[in-house]
Design a protein around this motif. Structure first.
Motif, PDB file in Angstrom:
ATOM      1  N   VAL A 117      40.213  49.625  33.711  1.00 47.24           N
ATOM      2  CA  VAL A 117      40.906  48.828  31.999  1.00 47.24           C
ATOM      3  C   VAL A 117      39.447  48.911  31.188  1.00 47.24           C
ATOM      4  O   VAL A 117      38.991  49.552  31.543  1.00 47.24           O
ATOM      5  CB  VAL A 117      41.059  47.458  32.561  1.00 47.24           C
ATOM      6  N   ALA A 118      40.037  48.491  29.918  1.00 52.00           N
ATOM      7  CA  ALA A 118      38.780  49.027  28.967  1.00 52.00           C
ATOM      8  C   ALA A 118      37.376  47.847  29.348  1.00 52.00           C
ATOM      9  O   ALA A 118      36.114  47.985  28.760  1.00 52.00           O
ATOM     10  CB  ALA A 118      39.776  48.570  27.092  1.00 52.00           C
ATOM     11  N   ASP A 119      38.176  46.728  29.426  1.00 52.40           N
ATOM     12  CA  ASP A 119      37.095  45.871  30.321  1.00 52.40           C
ATOM     13  C   ASP A 119      37.800  45.461  31.239  1.00 52.40           C
ATOM     14  O   ASP A 119      37.860  44.256  30.409  1.00 52.40           O
ATOM     15  CB  ASP A 119      36.443  45.271  28.545  1.00 52.40           C
ATOM     16  N   TYR A 120      37.394  45.180  32.583  1.00 53.40           N
ATOM     17  CA  TYR A 120      37.404  44.071  33.424  1.00 53.40           C
ATOM     18  C   TYR A 120      36.658  43.113  33.344  1.00 53.40           C
ATOM     19  O   TYR A 120      37.407  41.813  33.723  1.00 53.40           O
ATOM     20  CB  TYR A 120      36.840  45.434  34.356  1.00 53.40           C
ATOM     21  N   TRP A 121      35.090  43.092  32.866  1.00 54.26           N
ATOM     22  CA  TRP A 121      34.075  42.109  32.687  1.00 54.26           C
ATOM     23  C   TRP A 121      35.058  41.044  31.977  1.00 54.26           C
ATOM     24  O   TRP A 121      34.105  39.928  31.462  1.00 54.26           O
ATOM     25  CB  TRP A 121      33.002  42.124  32.719  1.00 54.26           C
ATOM     26  N   ALA A 122      35.806  41.073  30.762  1.00 59.75           N
ATOM     27  CA  ALA A 122      36.149  40.659  29.732  1.00 59.75           C
ATOM     28  C   ALA A 122      36.930  40.087  29.608  1.00 59.75           C
ATOM     29  O   ALA A 122      37.132  38.430  29.770  1.00 59.75           O
ATOM     30  CB  ALA A 122      36.633  41.328  28.355  1.00 59.75           C
ATOM     31  N   ASP A 123      37.890  39.688  30.855  1.00 64.96           N
ATOM     32  CA  ASP A 123      38.357  38.903  31.543  1.00 64.96           C
ATOM     33  C   ASP A 123      38.852  39.396  33.594  1.00 64.96           C
ATOM     34  O   ASP A 123      39.901  39.578  33.651  1.00 64.96           O
ATOM     35  CB  ASP A 123      40.353  39.091  31.316  1.00 64.96           C
ATOM     36  N   THR A 124      37.398  38.898  34.285  1.00 65.24           N
ATOM     37  CA  THR A 124      37.609  39.477  35.495  1.00 65.24           C
ATOM     38  C   THR A 124      38.787  38.185  36.278  1.00 65.24           C
ATOM     39  O   THR A 124      39.478  39.415  37.351  1.00 65.24           O
ATOM     40  CB  THR A 124      35.880  38.545  35.720  1.00 65.24           C
ATOM     41  N   PRO A 125      39.615  36.991  35.906  1.00 60.06           N
ATOM     42  CA  PRO A 125      39.947  36.618  36.536  1.00 60.06           C
ATOM     43  C   PRO A 125      41.524  37.556  36.605  1.00 60.06           C
ATOM     44  O   PRO A 125      41.898  37.543  37.494  1.00 60.06           O
ATOM     45  CB  PRO A 125      40.109  35.230  36.607  1.00 60.06           C
TER      46      PRO A 125
END
Length: 316
Positions: A192-200
């Motif tokens: 995904v483009a940014d897993y840590w932007a919406d980790t839940p």
């Protein structure tokens, strides 16, 4: 086997028999028919569910042979070739009995979809190559390694990056379902483009992933390798090539090449997506797919795909 429903396109779970094997598929939504083939090979279909798409299309999600509720081959985990998957798509589309349909293939499913478009164009009003590539030889693997390295550099300092890279490194040693599931879950942050932007959110998808180990070898033990470049140049089925800007597996390089090869194609670049544009940019994804299907469902518009090929990216 799932009890048969009278209407093969009724909402719900269906099963048909092909070559003595039970194939399960799911129908959701209303509108023109779009058959969907998931990736992997071996990833269970649920990750590809696209409710936004179902608002305007009747989406038929196939569980390919060897996955989920569909039967496994006697030669499992070997023998799952594109030719086999295409023969099963032929049977499914005939079973639906609605004439030409649109076919969407994601990732490895894109490999299958383009094979089917080359061999059974008579069944298709259009094909969506969603995160696909023109070949899967050594250069494909080398590109994936390069893109995974870019991911690691971009996300340097994140606590889970090394475990993601370890999961990539473990892929060649996969030999059973448990290892396949672990690898699919392990590499997901890079998909995904940014897993840590919406980790839940992404961790829920990660935990829900199910998979079957499929070797990628044919019944004769040889890898199911391909290079479709020459054949794609002759394909006249209207095509929509879809790619996420940040995809590490079937990235922009391959999408652009597919678009340049195909005589009748559009290229859709999802700027804020990785490998899962239907989840990362669901509204844009659904709108563009539905528009493509609507155009292909009207025979009067098809010549415009051939005579007026769009040669640039259409970012969303």
């Amino acid at each position: 086997m799932v009890p048969p429903l009278t209407n093969p396109l009724a909402e719900g779970v269906h099963s048909l028999e092909v070559d003595g094997l039970a194939l399960r598929y799911h129908v959701h939504g209303t509108g023109p028919v779009c058959v969907v083939h998931p990736g992997g090979p071996g990833i269970a279909w649920e990750y590809l569910r696209a409710p936004e798409l179902e608002r305007s299309l009747t989406v038929v999600y196939l569980e390919p042979t060897g996955t989920g509720g569909s039967d496994r081959l006697a030669t499992h985990p070997h023998g799952y070739t594109r030719d086999l998957y295409s023969r099963h798509l032929t049977a499914l589309i005939d079973h639906l009995a609605v004439g030409r349909v649109h076919l969407l293939g994601h990732s490895h499913g894109g490999f299958v979809a383009q094979y089917h478009a080359m061999h059974r164009p008579d069944q298709l009003a259009g094909v969506v190559l969603y995160e696909s590539a023109p070949g899967n030889g050594p250069e494909f693997g080398e590109e994936m390694i390069r893109k995974a390295g870019e991911f690691a550099a971009r996300q340097a300092g994140r606590p889970d990056v090394q475990s993601v890279m370890d999961a990539f490194a473990a892929i060649p040693a996969i030999s059973d379902d448990e290892a396949m599931v672990a690898a699919a879950k392990g590499v997901l942050p890079a998909y995904v483009a940014d897993y840590w932007a919406d980790t839940p959110r992404w961790s829920r998808l990660q935990e829900a992933l199910q998979a079957t180990y499929i070797s990628g070898l044919g019944g004769n033990g040889a890898p199911d390798l391909f290079d479709d470049r020459d054949a794609l140049r002759a394909l006249t089925v209207p095509a929509l090539v879809v790619v996420g800007r940040h995809d590490v597996v079937c990235g922009v390089r391959w999408a652009q090449e597919l678009h340049e090869l195909l005589p009748a194609s559009r290229l859709l670049l999802l700027e804020h997506s990785g490998h899962f544009g239907h989840l990362e940019e669901p509204e844009n994804f659904a709108q563009e797919i539905a528009s493509f299907v609507a155009a292909g469902s009207n025979a009067a518009t098809i010549p415009s795909w051939i005579d007026n090929k769009i040669s640039s990216y259409r970012p969303c």
